[in-house]
Design an enzyme around this catalytic site. Structure first.
Site, PDB file in Angstrom:
ATOM      1  N   THR A  27      86.290 -17.927 -15.403  1.00 29.63           N
ATOM      2  CA  THR A  27      86.575 -17.741 -16.827  1.00 29.63           C
ATOM      3  C   THR A  27      88.016 -18.122 -17.145  1.00 29.63           C
ATOM      4  OG1 THR A  27      84.932 -15.975 -16.998  1.00 29.63           O
ATOM      5  CG2 THR A  27      86.619 -16.058 -18.708  1.00 29.63           C
ATOM      6  N   HIS A  81      88.165 -21.803 -17.426  1.00 30.76           N
ATOM      7  CA  HIS A  81      87.607 -22.254 -18.712  1.00 30.76           C
ATOM      8  C   HIS A  81      88.659 -22.169 -19.820  1.00 30.76           C
ATOM      9  CE1 HIS A  81      83.796 -22.582 -16.883  1.00 30.76           C
ATOM     10  NE2 HIS A  81      83.374 -21.341 -17.035  1.00 30.76           N
TER      11      HIS A  81
END
Length: 367
Positions: free
Chosen positions: A60, A63
């Site tokens: 994450t 990202h």
């Protein structure tokens, strides 16, 4: 480059930390993520301030660092301090917090529940209807200090090292995924041996799986899988994994699989090798939608498919604490790199590589 940056939400805060600076990894714009000097936050009502001792890099975080399509559609407001997997020591306790105190060693759950929706009131805070995420919707832990809602904080045993405690957030997800397939005495395949898949292998071992099969193209990660308890390792680049899983189970297929790759082809192969009446738990996130043959993959097999979104607050945490403290659950080998916070760029790049496990950042290492 080290930037001097005053985060807007800190400008009205009081308390003894007001205007005291700290280092933090700040995503200031879609194209810029920098090690910056920001003001140390002060805990408001129901919050604590943690001195971060270890923080783990997650997909994450990559990202958000890349500002890809997922990040652009995740409800993120910039600027943002990255990071959500961490452990540390409570430095300050805000008003209204009575169950924690200065000096407590703690780990942090990413999920921030509202506390009043139907799901929260029925014990399912981890899938709260109004769920917010630490390090995504509020500032995170790639910093010297992090301000965290007290409802997200778990007090740790003194025997658990901070780097291991920083893994509790992803470990809890992997552990719950394995729990969901009732692995004791069964054959369990783990599809994808990135960090969360490796944590699933360690979990399957402690939860009594009789045969653990790791499916992963990286030779380094397959070696780690063996270290953590995998009995068989399958390289899908060298052999058809569906056929091999059936060969290893006398043609029946595996009792269960844990999907941790996010790869559609690997998922299709796993369903082909799932025994009738088998179970599947999904803990990996794919970049694209997955197409399944509902008839042959699920209905005719009477397969049970379970999605896993994090940990139970805080039932899973207590179980992990007990198992790690008792030295029954060993996840240390998953950590392959430890860096100071100032080397976060290197850490992000390492975390992208197929030979890498978990990368730990240590903010206090910059002192």
């Amino acid at each position: 480059m080290l930037q001097q940056y005053l985060h807007p939400i800190y400008s009205t805060m009081g308390g003894k930390n007001f205007m005291k600076n700290m280092l933090a990894v700040v995503k200031t714009t879609p194209g810029d993520t920098s090690l910056s000097k920001v003001v140390v936050p002060y805990p408001s009502y129901g919050e604590v301030l943690i001195r971060v001792c270890a923080a783990a890099i997650c997909g994450t975080d990559i990202h958000i660092y890349d500002w890809n399509a997922w990040a652009q559609n995740a409800g993120i407001s910039l600027p943002l301090i990255l990071g959500h997997e961490c452990s540390g020591v409570i430095e300050e306790v805000g008003p209204g917090v009575t169950n924690l105190q200065v000096g407590d060693r703690v780990a942090v759950d990413t999920h921030i529940p509202c506390g009043h929706c139907r799901l929260c009131l029925t014990g399912r805070q981890h899938i709260c209807q109004n769920l917010k995420l630490f390090g995504v919707h509020i500032d995170g832990c790639f910093a010297d200090y992090a301000k965290v809602p007290a409802t997200c904080v778990h007090r740790l045993s003194d025997k658990i090292p901070f780097p291991i405690a920083a893994l509790f957030e992803p470990l809890g997800t992997a552990f719950r995924g394995v729990q969901a397939v009732n692995p004791a005495g069964k054959t369990v395949a783990v599809i994808g041996c990135g960090p969360i898949g490796l944590l699933a292998i360690a979990s399957a071992r402690v939860l009594g799986a009789a045969k653990i099969i790791a499916v992963e193209p990286s030779k380094t990660r397959l070696q780690l899988a063996q270290t953590l308890g995998a009995h068989y390792c399958v390289d899908p680049m060298q052999i058809d994994p569906g056929a091999e899983l059936k060969r290893l189970t006398n043609g029946y297929g595996v009792d269960a699989f844990i999907e941790a790759s996010g790869n559609p082809i690997a998922t299709h192969q796993a369903f082909q090798a799932l025994m009738k009446g088998g179970k599947a738990a999904f803990i990996g996130l794919g970049a694209k939608p997955l197409e399944l043959n509902i008839g042959s993959d699920i209905v005719f097999k009477e397969a049970t498919v379970r999605g896993i979104h994090g940990r139970l607050m805080f039932e899973t945490w207590e179980t992990l604490d007990n198992l790690v403290t008792a030295e029954l659950l060993n996840v240390g080998p998953v950590i392959t790199h430890t860096l100071p916070l100032s080397d976060f760029d290197q850490g992000i790049n390492l975390a992208r590589l197929a030979y890498c496990g978990k990368v730990i950042l240590q903010p206090q290492g910059d002192k």
